[in-house]
Scaffold this active site. Structure first.
Site, PDB file in Angstrom:
ATOM      1  N   LYS A   1       0.838  -1.193   0.000  1.00 43.77           N
ATOM      2  CA  LYS A   1       0.000   0.000   0.000  1.00 43.77           C
ATOM      3  C   LYS A   1       0.876   1.248   0.000  1.00 43.77           C
ATOM      4  CE  LYS A   1      -3.897   2.032   2.580  1.00 43.77           C
ATOM      5  NZ  LYS A   1      -4.743   1.914   3.787  1.00 43.77           N
TER       6      LYS A   1
ATOM      7  N   ARG B   1     -24.980  -2.005   8.739  1.00 41.39           N
ATOM      8  CA  ARG B   1     -24.602  -3.390   8.452  1.00 41.39           C
ATOM      9  C   ARG B   1     -24.797  -4.307   9.655  1.00 41.39           C
ATOM     10  NH1 ARG B   1     -19.027  -3.575   5.374  1.00 41.39           N
ATOM     11  NH2 ARG B   1     -20.196  -4.972   4.018  1.00 41.39           N
TER      12      ARG B   1
ATOM     13  N   GLU C   1     -18.567  -5.146  11.424  1.00 47.90           N
ATOM     14  CA  GLU C   1     -19.525  -4.365  12.201  1.00 47.90           C
ATOM     15  C   GLU C   1     -20.466  -5.251  13.014  1.00 47.90           C
ATOM     16  OE1 GLU C   1     -18.114  -2.028   8.700  1.00 47.90           O
ATOM     17  OE2 GLU C   1     -19.013  -4.026   8.935  1.00 47.90           O
TER      18      GLU C   1
END
Length: 620
Positions: A240, A355, A327
């Site tokens: 990344k 969610r 979540e």
């Protein structure tokens, strides 16, 4: 190098390039991503790390006949640049500009909308199954960041796909990061020899690990995957932030979202606001609560940075939990903590709380457990757009029995509201917006006796709901003391006019706009509801006495505070003229949140227009 990219208008142009031109194309893509994010901001790090992967995907697969689904859109800027959007990338995340994530309405090369993590494998399997059933050919590829393997939906998709005869291709973009470093056992397993056994035990052919920055190795692996007649995983190891030294040096997020920025005298200079945000202010009062009470615990689903909790994690490493992009698990984990006697605070974005709705209902509210939800990014979020707008939390939480919903107007409301929630013994919510803390208008600094005081309340309101206790604040005491942790009893009059013809009722920071709107209107009162549920019925019934009420909230008007107020008036046999202002019945796109508030009439001028129009209707 830029000339190489200027000649690419579609993926077919990528496939037409000679092999020796590809490194230059990758360098040009990185330069374009860095330049774009420097001008308008954006998700930089993940897209820089996926450049070679995306070039290789477009060399091997033919979109839109073949479908690429990205999980999520953070990694897909190179994909946008290669699919005909290069000339408009300077409009990224701006109103009427390029979408922040993926959107099929923007390009046929975007197979499916993607703004939330963990959806790609399930969606890709469904897309492939549907295509085969309808007689369509073409391959389907799910490009999944390893951070998505911290979420349960990805495993539901893997379970189903691994047992399917369909040749789904899953490309695992493994950079060991979500926004920050991944947590849990799966990310650690991926960097061991057990990765092969893991995916093969689920029914996949495993190809890898492959150097995700080696175009030749990637292309060979993807071609092998394309030729497979069964589900296959291509495991690519990437970095990344690759190619941008400031991102590579950022150990926390690898340049997840660095812009806007610019180079000055050889150094990177980022644009930063000088004021603290609501998230930072909440983190501060949460830290105070952690200091005071050893039972308080903080939980977040991979949002330590976004919710300003990194400092608290360093101070309280055993009491601040990052549970990954999970979540549902975060909410039920909090339920378990509460059942053990702890006081969990689940810090989560409004759009991500959606969610975990079943867990809120079944695991927290049904047993009445003492969980506090700190709902960040409630309301308009600006550049992140439709997938991240915090529009629905009030309306989907309001029906749940026993759940109290608080909304601070200013930063100094956070401490008393959090303290009240932590003392309540049951489930509660604090919703606060994205953005910096506002200035207080002059009248809030030297309050008159009837200003900034909680309204008196009867023990039971007309709907039969229990009422909060009367305020114990002495006359003239402002309810905005920075570290005040005394209980918050109910609504608060910001301006209380005897015999007012109209009352503006607001939730959250809109109270400041309402106060400005009423400044030139001597017959208008302003009531800060402070709670979306249960209502302060005495205050709202008083607001109806003038016959005209405008209710403004930064959330959907369908089922929100305004709907609750109308239900109260109907139950009480009252029929004042009521105007509801809020977010309309559409998915609001990306743009400048301040401009959108003006367009929706949620600024001071819009509230003033709405109030005057309501009064004029009666005089006609």
């Amino acid at each position: 190098m830029a000339d190489v990219l200027s000649g690419v208008a579609s993926p077919s142009d990528v496939r037409a390039l000679p092999e020796d031109a590809l490194p230059g194309l990758c360098e040009a893509l990185r330069e374009a991503i860095i330049t774009t994010c420097g001008r308008v901001g954006g998700h930089l790090g993940a897209s820089l790390g996926a450049v070679e992967l995306i070039v290789a995907l477009h060399r091997v697969f033919h979109t839109p006949q073949d479908a690429l689904l990205f999980d999520v859109g953070h990694q897909a800027y190179a994909h946008k640049l290669l699919t005909g959007r290069r000339d408009r990338m300077h409009t990224l995340r701006q109103a009427n500009g390029i979408a922040p994530f993926l959107d099929p309405r923007e390009s046929p090369h975007d197979a499916l909308a993607a703004g939330h993590a963990c959806t790609a494998i399930s969606a890709a399997l469904g897309l492939l199954s549907g295509r085969r059933q309808l007689g369509h050919s073409g391959h389907v590829v799910a490009v999944v960041g390893d951070g998505s393997l911290t979420g349960g939906l990805s495993f539901e998709g893997l379970n189903n796909a691994g047992g399917s005869p369909l040749p789904l291709v899953v490309v695992l973009n493994d950079n060991q990061m979500s926004i920050s470093a991944n947590v849990g056992a799966i990310p650690a397993l991926l960097r061991t020899r057990s990765a092969r056994a893991f995916f093969e035990s689920l029914g996949f052919t495993y190809l890898g690990p492959v150097d995700g920055h080696d175009l030749g190795a990637l292309t060979r692996a993807l071609r092998e995957a394309k030729a497979s007649s069964r589900p296959v995983v291509v495991h690519a190891l990437t970095k990344k932030g690759r190619g941008f030294p400031p991102a590579e040096a950022d150990e926390q997020t690898r340049g997840h979202a660095m812009g806007p920025y610019e180079w000055r005298d050889g150094k990177l200079v980022r644009s930063r606001g000088g004021r603290p945000t609501y998230s930072e202010a909440f983190a501060q009062v949460l830290g105070d609560a952690l200091e005071r009470d050893p039972r308080v615990v903080a939980v977040t689903p991979a949002m330590l940075e976004g919710s300003a909790l990194t400092g608290l994690k360093a101070r309280f490493p055993d009491r601040v939990h990052d549970v990954g992009i999970a979540e549902q698990h975060a909410v039920t984990f909090c339920a378990g903590l509460a059942a053990a006697g702890a006081k969990p605070v689940c810090v989560i974005y409004s759009t991500f709380l959606q969610r975990a709705y079943d867990q809120i209902v079944h695991d927290v509210c049904l047993p009445g457990l003492h969980v506090v939800f700190a709902v960040d990014r409630a309301g308009l979020v600006g550049a992140d757009g439709a997938t991240h707008q915090g529009a629905y939390d009030v309306s989907f939480l309001r029906p749940l029995p026993g759940l109290t919903q608080w909304a601070p107007m200013v930063g100094d409301d956070l401490a008393p509201m959090l303290a009240t929630a932590l003392q309540s013994g049951g489930p509660s919510v604090l919703r606060f917006p994205r953005g910096t803390l506002p200035d207080l208008p002059p009248e809030l600094g030297h309050a008159e006796p009837e200003v900034l005081r909680s309204s008196p309340a009867a023990s039971v309101g007309p709907s039969g709901l229990p009422k909060p206790a009367p305020s114990r604040e002495p006359p003239g005491t402002p309810a905005l003391a920075t570290q005040d942790t005394s209980p918050v009893p109910g609504a608060r009059w910001l301006k209380r006019v005897p015999g007012a013809r109209l009352t503006l009722v607001t939730l959250g920071p809109l109270g400041l706009s309402a106060l400005e709107a009423a400044r030139s209107e001597p017959e208008w009162s302003v009531l800060d509801a402070r709670r979306a549920w249960p209502l302060d019925e005495a205050a709202l019934l008083e607001a109806a006495e003038g016959g005209h009420v405008v209710v403004a909230e930064e959330g959907t008007v369908r089922g929100g505070l305004g709907s609750a107020v109308l239900e109260l008036y109907a139950a009480s046999g009252l029929s004042p003229r009521v105007k509801l202002l809020g977010m309309p019945d559409v998915f609001l796109p990306h743009g400048d949140a301040r401009v959108q508030r003006t367009q929706l009439g949620l600024d001071a001028a819009g509230l003033r227009r709405a109030g005057r129009a309501l009064l004029e209707e009666e005089s006609r």
